[in-house]
Design an enzyme around this catalytic site. Structure first.
Site, mmCIF file in Angstrom:
data_model
loop_
_atom_site.group_PDB
_atom_site.id
_atom_site.type_symbol
_atom_site.label_atom_id
_atom_site.label_comp_id
_atom_site.label_asym_id
_atom_site.label_seq_id
_atom_site.Cartn_x
_atom_site.Cartn_y
_atom_site.Cartn_z
ATOM 1 N N ASP A 357 68.035 5.633 -62.899
ATOM 2 C CA ASP A 357 67.820 4.887 -61.670
ATOM 3 C C ASP A 357 66.557 4.034 -61.705
ATOM 4 O O ASP A 357 65.683 4.145 -60.841
ATOM 5 C CB ASP A 357 67.705 5.838 -60.480
ATOM 6 C CG ASP A 357 68.573 7.066 -60.634
ATOM 7 O OD1 ASP A 357 68.443 7.761 -61.649
ATOM 8 O OD2 ASP A 357 69.369 7.316 -59.734
ATOM 9 N N THR A 358 66.428 3.168 -62.677
ATOM 10 C CA THR A 358 65.225 2.361 -62.874
ATOM 11 C C THR A 358 65.637 1.115 -63.637
ATOM 12 O O THR A 358 66.686 1.097 -64.272
ATOM 13 C CB THR A 358 64.167 3.154 -63.676
ATOM 14 O OG1 THR A 358 63.941 4.415 -63.035
ATOM 15 C CG2 THR A 358 62.845 2.419 -63.784
#
Length: 538
Positions: A357-358
């Site tokens: 999630d980046t």
């Protein structure tokens, strides 16, 4: 040249460079675009880190816009609840998942403040102009790309964390925008339409980023948090401050390495390079059993330091000078030579599949200015305020819920992060800008990227695409492209091997380099990204 994890983001930054903007302008425009076209990886209610070098202005700085724990997040808020830890050390999960998803998991967002701060101080474009490419994509709708689908539909949660579909189903907007009638994530090629996010971005383009923190948007956020028992409040938003600090420095062979200071992950990355610098890595051979054994032990020892000694330096004493010292690097190297095995303590055993999630953008412009930016939602909270359209971060799962530890939760604290946007220098000039998404796998991946460039003479694309390992616990996770005859040799030495089903695995390095006198870029193939070379304006 600009390199980003999404073609749309790279294109947005490239257009800025074509129109005379500098590296900061391009990075910010690309990052705003990422918040729209890759909304599970990053968003305006997220957080991140940005390292900037503008040699002509004598500027070299790190901009920290990490989310902070709200004032209501007292140290014993979840103490005593049953808990688990993900095998990779990325997150803690308490009973009911309240620190990971839902209104109590949200930290004070920093992304909008951080990007606006960077643009105002070091860019040349206006906030509205930098936001325009993102807004255009929001109006058009966003096509589901392979990596977005991989994350939304196929990746499995770990350590008791919630599946992506479960988090997205927590809000009406999440269900409408991201999920089909069957409750499953929409398929590749389908288009996501989020008119509420479009309206929010249109409002911010008129009102400015400050509105998110002390204006109409802030009031709507605070009211929603109040109505649903959230920890975040209007005072947290109003008092949020971006931090600037000097980079921390290390050396690898003949290169100077500028990393992002704690609580981000630059310290861990530089430590690993300092240890490897005490061995003739090139002589071992790329991805040989001997090299991977050395790399794995190095990464384990520096992970132990991270887990036990690194936290938010505003709240805990982080021994930066000691951890960066030659003596400490030699001490770890001595343990490795003596075959003293490192033991990384974790509450939960198992496969350490890193969170995704980046996202990442890297830029070097025609004047030699450089920007490398990593930003994230953590694992998103799943919360979307009705009418606003954006996902909030799920920051608080990154804090240790047990009081009295370096990474324990507390009011105003920043979580320990593996984000480590990195610059390589030689002869007073930036020679490479790199960074990666990928949770606790980031330092492992970037360490190998630097070694690939420096020790093995790889091109930027070869350096980010070469098969690699990840070491975030006691096991060695290996890419499926690393031959079994190599891992069999490691297993014969007593190493625990976990083979990924993915050929391209473990974080996703992105890189822009001019190490050989010509601009080159590399985007890890697992993330759909691209590097674009841009002709100078005129």
């Amino acid at each position: 040249m600009i390199c980003a994890a999404q073609p749309e983001a790279a294109e947005a930054g490239a257009r800025v460079l074509r129109e005379g903007g500098n590296a900061v302008d391009a990075a910010v425009a690309a990052a705003f675009t990422q918040c729209v076209v890759d909304p599970l990886m990053a968003g305006i209610a997220g957080y991140g880190t940005l390292q900037i070098a503008l040699p002509g202005r004598g500027v070299h700085t790190c901009i920290d816009f990490c989310a902070r724990a709200p004032a209501a997040a007292h140290p014993d808020i979840w103490a005593g609840l049953p808990l688990n830890e993900t095998p990779d050390g990325y997150a803690f999960v308490v009973e009911g998942n309240v620190n990971e998803a839902g209104y109590q998991s949200i930290g004070t967002p920093g992304t909008l403040a951080g990007l606006d701060h960077a643009l105002a101080r070091y860019g040349t474009w206006s906030f509205a102009d930098a936001l325009a490419p993102a807004l255009a994509h929001a109006r058009e709708g966003v096509v589901v790309r392979p990596h977005m689908y991989q994350y939304g539909a196929l990746d499995r949660a770990r350590g008791g964390m919630l599946e992506t579909n479960t988090r997205l189903a927590l809000s009406a907007t999440g269900r409408k925008v991201y999920l089909g009638a069957d409750g499953q994530f929409k398929r590749p090629g389908e288009r996501l339409h989020n008119p509420d996010l479009t309206a929010t971005l249109e409002h911010l383009a008129r009102a400015g980023a400050g509105d998110f923190y002390h204006g109409e948007i802030a009031a709507r956020i605070a009211e929603d948090m109040r109505a649903h028992g959230g920890l975040l409040c209007a005072v947290d938003l109003r008092d949020y401050q971006v931090s600037e600090m000097a980079p921390i420095w290390g050396e690898y062979r003949s290169w100077r390495v500028a990393g992002f200071p704690p609580p981000a992950g630059g310290l861990t990355l530089i430590q690993a390079l300092h240890v490897l610098g005490r061995f003739d890595v090139a002589a071992l051979g790329h991805n040989s059993a001997a090299f991977l054994a050395l790399l794995a032990q190095t990464l384990k020892w520096v992970t132990i330091d991270k887990d036990t000694l690194i936290g938010d330096p505003e709240f805990v004493d982080v021994p930066v000078e000691h951890l960066l010292s030659r003596a400490h690097a030699e001490d770890i190297a001595g343990r490795i030579r003596a075959q003293i095995a490192a033991d990384v303590a974790r509450l939960a055993p198992g496969i350490g599949a890193e969170p995704r999630d980046t996202t990442q953008v890297c830029v070097i412009d025609a004047d030699g200015n450089a920007a490398t930016l990593t930003h994230s939602l953590g694992t998103s909270s799943g919360v979307i305020t009705d009418g606003l359209g954006f996902l909030y971060n799920g920051l608080l799962s990154g804090f240790d819920p047990r009081p009295g530890r370096a990474a324990s939760i507390g009011p105003g604290k920043r979580r320990t992060s593996s984000q480590c946007p990195l610059l390589l220098w030689r002869d007073g000039e930036v020679q490479a800008a790199l960074g990666a998404p990928g949770g606790t796998a980031i330092p492992s991946a970037l360490t190998q990227t630097v070694v690939n460039l420096v020790d093995f003479g790889m091109s930027p694309f070869e350096a980010v695409a070469a098969p690699r390992i990840s070491v975030t616990g006691n096991a060695i996770d290996v890419s499926n492209r690393i031959p079994r005859y190599v891992t069999d040799a490691l297993a014969a030495q007593g190493q625990s091997i976990q083979r990924s089903y993915q050929s391209y695995a473990f974080a996703a390095p992105h890189l822009v380099s001019r190490m050989n006198g010509v601009l080159q870029g590399g985007a890890d193939p697992q993330r759909d990204g691209v590097a674009l070379r841009v002709a100078q304006p005129g």
